[in-house]
Design a protein around this motif. Structure first.
Motif, PDB file in Angstrom:
ATOM      1  N   UNK A  20     -65.082  71.095 -54.565  1.00 28.03           N
ATOM      2  CA  UNK A  20     -64.617  72.224 -55.384  1.00 28.03           C
ATOM      3  C   UNK A  20     -63.336  72.812 -54.780  1.00 28.03           C
ATOM      4  N   UNK A  21     -63.344  73.010 -53.477  1.00 29.68           N
ATOM      5  CA  UNK A  21     -62.186  73.562 -52.786  1.00 29.68           C
ATOM      6  C   UNK A  21     -60.955  72.680 -53.019  1.00 29.68           C
ATOM      7  N   UNK A  22     -61.121  71.391 -52.855  1.00 29.97           N
ATOM      8  CA  UNK A  22     -60.005  70.462 -53.068  1.00 29.97           C
ATOM      9  C   UNK A  22     -59.521  70.525 -54.514  1.00 29.97           C
ATOM     10  N   UNK A  23     -60.449  70.607 -55.463  1.00 30.17           N
ATOM     11  CA  UNK A  23     -60.089  70.695 -56.870  1.00 30.17           C
ATOM     12  C   UNK A  23     -59.307  71.988 -57.135  1.00 30.17           C
ATOM     13  N   UNK A  24     -59.795  73.091 -56.600  1.00 29.22           N
ATOM     14  CA  UNK A  24     -59.098  74.369 -56.770  1.00 29.22           C
ATOM     15  C   UNK A  24     -57.684  74.293 -56.180  1.00 29.22           C
ATOM     16  N   UNK A  25     -57.560  73.747 -54.985  1.00 30.40           N
ATOM     17  CA  UNK A  25     -56.233  73.630 -54.365  1.00 30.40           C
ATOM     18  C   UNK A  25     -55.317  72.743 -55.211  1.00 30.40           C
ATOM     19  N   UNK A  30     -55.924  81.274 -47.558  1.00 32.39           N
ATOM     20  CA  UNK A  30     -55.842  81.672 -46.165  1.00 32.39           C
ATOM     21  C   UNK A  30     -56.502  80.633 -45.279  1.00 32.39           C
ATOM     22  N   UNK A  31     -56.339  80.784 -43.979  1.00 31.94           N
ATOM     23  CA  UNK A  31     -56.951  79.835 -43.056  1.00 31.94           C
ATOM     24  C   UNK A  31     -58.471  79.927 -43.085  1.00 31.94           C
ATOM     25  N   UNK A  32     -59.118  78.879 -42.631  1.00 28.95           N
ATOM     26  CA  UNK A  32     -60.581  78.894 -42.592  1.00 28.95           C
ATOM     27  C   UNK A  32     -61.101  79.875 -41.548  1.00 28.95           C
ATOM     28  N   UNK A  33     -62.292  80.362 -41.787  1.00 31.80           N
ATOM     29  CA  UNK A  33     -62.967  81.195 -40.787  1.00 31.80           C
ATOM     30  C   UNK A  33     -63.628  80.273 -39.766  1.00 31.80           C
ATOM     31  N   UNK A  34     -63.760  80.756 -38.562  1.00 30.36           N
ATOM     32  CA  UNK A  34     -64.492  80.005 -37.544  1.00 30.36           C
ATOM     33  C   UNK A  34     -65.972  80.319 -37.701  1.00 30.36           C
ATOM     34  N   UNK A  51     -61.677  78.405 -46.365  1.00 29.67           N
ATOM     35  CA  UNK A  51     -60.696  79.477 -46.523  1.00 29.67           C
ATOM     36  C   UNK A  51     -61.424  80.817 -46.456  1.00 29.67           C
ATOM     37  N   UNK A  52     -61.016  81.640 -45.518  1.00 29.94           N
ATOM     38  CA  UNK A  52     -61.685  82.934 -45.350  1.00 29.94           C
ATOM     39  C   UNK A  52     -61.321  83.902 -46.471  1.00 29.94           C
ATOM     40  N   UNK A  58     -62.310  87.535 -51.034  1.00 28.76           N
ATOM     41  CA  UNK A  58     -62.059  88.355 -49.859  1.00 28.76           C
ATOM     42  C   UNK A  58     -63.138  88.076 -48.818  1.00 28.76           C
ATOM     43  N   UNK A  59     -62.881  88.526 -47.606  1.00 31.48           N
ATOM     44  CA  UNK A  59     -63.900  88.432 -46.577  1.00 31.48           C
ATOM     45  C   UNK A  59     -65.105  89.234 -47.059  1.00 31.48           C
ATOM     46  N   UNK A  60     -66.318  88.758 -46.851  1.00 30.30           N
ATOM     47  CA  UNK A  60     -67.491  89.465 -47.385  1.00 30.30           C
ATOM     48  C   UNK A  60     -67.630  90.873 -46.812  1.00 30.30           C
TER      49      UNK A  60
END
Length: 158
Positions: free
Chosen positions: A12-17, A32-36, A62-63, A75-77
């Motif tokens: 899904x992420x790849x499709x959205x991008x 944004x960058x991924x969260x750790x 993506x965070x 957004x961040x939760x």
């Protein structure tokens, strides 16, 4: 221990991008960058909640993100209140028109509310799938009925 990202959410992420890249001439998007994983786990601990596996996978990709001129803004939760104190997790807004996307702290269900109407999703993947239908309608509006052929030409084989 390594955390395995849900492959469906990765797709899904790849499709959205890819869709955002396809429509970049017409609409701005930013991932944004991924969260750790440690940051996510600390958030869960601090808030005494376990995020659903699929949503946690999204955060690891993506965070925060802005999809197609804020059609969806992830957004961040954050913890919020709907019916009882701190009973929801706020994760996104749609079109900036007041529709907000939540996760129930009670049962982990994903749902949105717009003008008092609640829409429940089977899971986070279902939410992403339903939103992608609107994104595809944008592609048809800007690129025409053959947008799918253009998409395949650009992204097939990735």
């Amino acid at each position: 221990m390594k955390y395995e990202i849900d492959y469906i959410i990765k797709e899904q992420f790849d499709y959205y991008k890819n869709m955002c890249a396809l429509l970049s001439e017409f609409k701005d998007s930013e991932f944004g960058p991924p969260a750790e994983i440690e940051k996510i786990e600390q958030w869960e601990k601090d808030n005494n909640v376990k995020l659903p596996y699929q949503y946690k996978s999204w955060l690891l990709l993506t965070a925060e993100s802005n999809i197609l001129d804020m059609y969806i803004e992830f957004s961040w939760p954050t913890i919020g209140t709907l019916n009882e104190k701190n009973d929801i997790i706020i994760i996104a807004s749609i079109i900036g028109d007041g529709e907000t996307v939540y996760i129930s702290r009670l049962n982990g269900k994903v749902f949105s509310i717009f003008e008092g109407e609640i829409k429940e999703y089977k899971d986070f993947d279902d939410f992403l799938t339903i939103q992608s239908l609107y994104i595809e309608s944008m592609a048809e509006e800007y690129l025409g009925a053959d947008w799918g052929d253009i998409y395949d030409e650009l992204f097939e084989g990735e």
